[in-house]
Write an enzyme that holds these catalytic residues in place. Structure first.
Site, PDB file in Angstrom:
ATOM      1  N   LYS A 102      11.068  10.824  -4.679  1.00 60.89           N
ATOM      2  CA  LYS A 102      12.367  10.167  -4.479  1.00 60.89           C
ATOM      3  C   LYS A 102      13.246  10.335  -5.712  1.00 60.89           C
ATOM      4  CE  LYS A 102      10.312   6.700  -1.408  1.00 60.89           C
ATOM      5  NZ  LYS A 102       8.890   7.060  -1.691  1.00 60.89           N
ATOM      6  N   CYS A 126       6.257   1.453   1.397  1.00 59.39           N
ATOM      7  CA  CYS A 126       5.608   2.295   2.405  1.00 59.39           C
ATOM      8  C   CYS A 126       4.563   1.442   3.122  1.00 59.39           C
ATOM      9  CB  CYS A 126       4.972   3.516   1.754  1.00 59.39           C
ATOM     10  SG  CYS A 126       4.390   4.706   2.984  1.00 59.39           S
ATOM     11  N   CYS A 143      10.144   2.396 -10.188  1.00 56.65           N
ATOM     12  CA  CYS A 143       8.716   2.755 -10.045  1.00 56.65           C
ATOM     13  C   CYS A 143       8.693   4.196  -9.559  1.00 56.65           C
ATOM     14  CB  CYS A 143       8.001   1.828  -9.065  1.00 56.65           C
ATOM     15  SG  CYS A 143       7.893   0.112  -9.606  1.00 56.65           S
TER      16      CYS A 143
END
Length: 458
Positions: free
Chosen positions: A280, A394, A274
Site C-alpha cells: 500500500k 484485513c 503501519c
C-alpha cells in the site's frame, strides 16, 4: 523360510523412491507447523531444492496448499478412521496422512497412487510400522468420496458442521457469521470462497507503469489492477523493475480511497503508520508523487521497514522510519493524510494465507484490539484538522472493525466518521457495519475481506 512378500500397498521395501513432489509438500507442511512459516513463501525454496518445475511444481504446490486449506475437513475424516485421538498420532505421520487424504478426496490422484506414494514417504521419513498404519488408515479414507464423508460427518448448517465442511475453526465460523449480520445466509458461500486459491493480482503504480502494459484481465474496481491468467509475476518486466507489484485488489482500493478523499488546505505530508511490507505504501507514494506530495512510512520491525523502502522507492517516498506506530515521530496535527492498515487477525485473507485459520484464536483478537485502538488514537493525534485518516483491517471481525472505530469516536468527540464509499469506484454490496464504512468480501467482490473507515478531525 523365504523372505516375506510385501503386502498389498506396501510395494518393494528396498527400491521404492520417495516422489520428490510429495516430499517437497511434506517438508512445507513441517516448516509451516514447526517454524510458523507460510506455504506461499516456503514453496519456491522447496521446489528449487527438489528441482521441480512445470507440472511437478504445480502438483507439489496444490498438494501442500490444498492440504493446509482443507486440514479441518481431513482431520475430521481421519478421526473417523482412527481408533485413537489425532493428538496421539505422531505429527510427521499426521502430516503425511493429511497429504494422502488430500490426494484421495481433493485431487484427481488414483487411489493406488495416492496410498502407495504416501506409504513410501512415511516408510522413508518415519518407519515401517508407521507406514503400515498409514496404509490401513488411507484405505479407510478411500472407501468414500468427499461428498459422502461430508454427508456422514457434517450434514447440517450449524457451526460445527460448517466448520468441518468448509475447514474453518468453529470460532472463526461464528465471527464471520456475526460480521455478515443480516446477510448471514451467505456464510456457506463465504467459507467456500476462503478455500479457493485467489488469482495473482498486479497493480500498475501510477506515473511508473500503466495497466495496459501488464498481462492479464483488468480488475473490476481498481483502475490500476489486472488479474494474471497464469505465469510467474516476477517475469513481468514492470514487476521486475519495481514499477508494478503484486497486490490484492482490495488492498489497492484501500490506498485509492485515502488518496481520493478530499482534504482542506495543504496536501503535502502523507503517512503510512503501519507500512510493512510495503504494498500500500508503494501505491500511495506513486499517487503522492503525482500531486507533489510525499509519503513517510512507519514500520516497527527492521526487516519489514527494509521491505517498505524497497517496494516504495522512487519519487513520492520521503523515507521509511523504523518506529513504533503508537508513538509516531510527528508533532500533533502535522500530517495531511494517514493510512492506518492496522495489525489484525488476518481472517479476511484466508484464501491467501490459509495457515492463519489454524494459528489464530479468539484470544489473539482480544489481544489485538487494544493495539488497534492505541494506533488509531495516535493517528488521530498527528492528523491535522481537515486532513483524512483511513482506518483499514484485513479482517471483517466486528471487534477489530466497528468496535475499534466506535470506541475511538466515543473517546475523541472532535473526530467524525465520513462516508468512504463516495471516494471509491462503484463497489456493489459493500456496506460496512457502520454507516459510511466499506466491507469487502471474497465471495462478493473476489477480494480479501478488507474493512475501510474514513475519519476526519473537526
Amino acid at each position: 523360510m523365504g523372505a516375506r512378500r510385501p503386502a498389498a500397498g506396501d510395494g518393494d521395501l528396498r527400491v521404492k523412491r520417495v516422489d520428490p513432489a510429495r516430499l517437497a509438500a511434506f517438508e512445507v507442511l513441517k516448516a509451516v507447523r514447526v517454524d510458523d512459516g507460510y506455504a506461499n513463501l516456503l514453496l519456491p525454496t522447496a521446489l528449487a531444492r527438489h528441482g521441480l518445475t512445470g507440472r511437478d511444481a504445480a502438483f507439489a504446490t496444490e498438494l501442500a496448499s490444498g492440504t493446509i486449506r482443507r486440514q479441518g475437513t481431513y482431520d475430521a475424516v481421519l478421526a473417523a478412521c482412527i481408533d485413537r485421538s489425532l493428538r496421539k498420532v505422531e505429527t510427521k505421520v499426521l502430516d503425511a496422512l493429511r497429504l494422502g487424504a488430500h490426494q484421495l478426496l481433493g485431487m484427481r490422484v488414483p487411489t493406488h497412487a495416492a496410498i502407495d506414494t504416501t506409504v513410501t514417504l512415511v516408510r522413508a521419513k518415519v518407519n515401517q510400522g508407521a507406514a503400515g498404519f498409514c496404509n490401513a488408515v488411507l484405505r479407510k479414507v478411500a472407501a468414500q468420496d468427499l461428498d459422502a464423508w461430508l454427508a456422514q460427518l457434517a450434514p447440517g448448517t450449524g457451526t460445527r458442521d460448517l466448520a468441518i465442511a468448509h475447514s474453518h475453526p468453529a470460532w472463526v465460523v461464528d465471527e464471520l457469521r456475526a460480521a455478515l449480520g443480516d446477510a448471514a445466509g451467505e456464510l456457506p458461500e463465504l467459507l467456500a470462497a476462503d478455500n479457493v486459491a485467489p488469482r495473482v493480482t498486479l497493480v500498475a503504480r501510477p506515473g511508473r507503469a500503466t495497466r495496459e502494459e501488464l498481462p492479464g484481465t483488468p480488475t473490476s474496481y481498481s483502475p490500476f489492477g489486472v488479474a494474471l491468467d497464469g505465469g510467474d509475476p516476477s517475469s513481468v518486466p514492470a514487476v521486475a523493475e519495481g514499477r508494478a507489484g503484486v497486490q490484492d485488489e482490495g488492498s489497492q482500493l484501500v490506498a485509492l480511497a485515502l488518496a481520493a478523499s478530499p482534504v482542506e488546505g495543504r496536501d503535502e505530508r502523507w503517512v503510512d503508520l503501519c507500512a510493512g511490507p510495503g504494498g500500500k505504501a508503494a501505491l500511495l507514494a506513486a499517487l503522492a508523487a503525482e500531486r507533489g506530495a510525499a509519503l513517510t512510512g512507519i514500520e516497527l520491525h527492521h526487516h519489514r521497514a527494509r521491505l517498505v523502502a524497497r517496494a516504495a522507492s522512487g519519487p513520492g517516498l520521503a523515507g521509511v522510519v523504523q518506529a513504533d506506530g503508537t508513538r509516531a515521530p510527528f508533532a500533533d496535527g502535522s500530517v495531511d493524510r494517514i493510512l492506518l492498515d492496522a495489525p489484525c487477525s488476518g481472517l479476511g485473507a484466508l484464501r491467501r494465507r490459509p495457515e492463519a485459520r489454524w494459528r489464530r484464536s479468539a484470544r489473539d483478537v482480544a489481544e489485538l484490539v487494544p493495539l488497534q485502538r492505541a494506533l488509531l488514537a495516535e493517528a488521530v493525534r498527528v492528523l491535522r484538522p481537515g486532513g483524512a485518516l483511513l482506518y483499514a483491517t484485513c479482517s471483517p471481525v466486528l471487534a477489530e472493525t466497528a468496535g475499534v472505530v466506535t470506541a475511538t469516536l466515543a473517546d475523541r468527540p472532535e473526530v467524525r466518521l465520513e462516508d468512504v464509499r463516495e471516494h471509491l469506484p462503484v463497489v456493489p454490496d459493500a456496506d460496512g457495519p457502520l454507516p459510511g464504512t466499506v466491507q469487502l468480501w471474497p465471495h462478493r467482490h473476489g477480494t480479501d475481506a478488507m474493512f475501510l473507515a474514513l475519519l476526519r478531525k473537526a
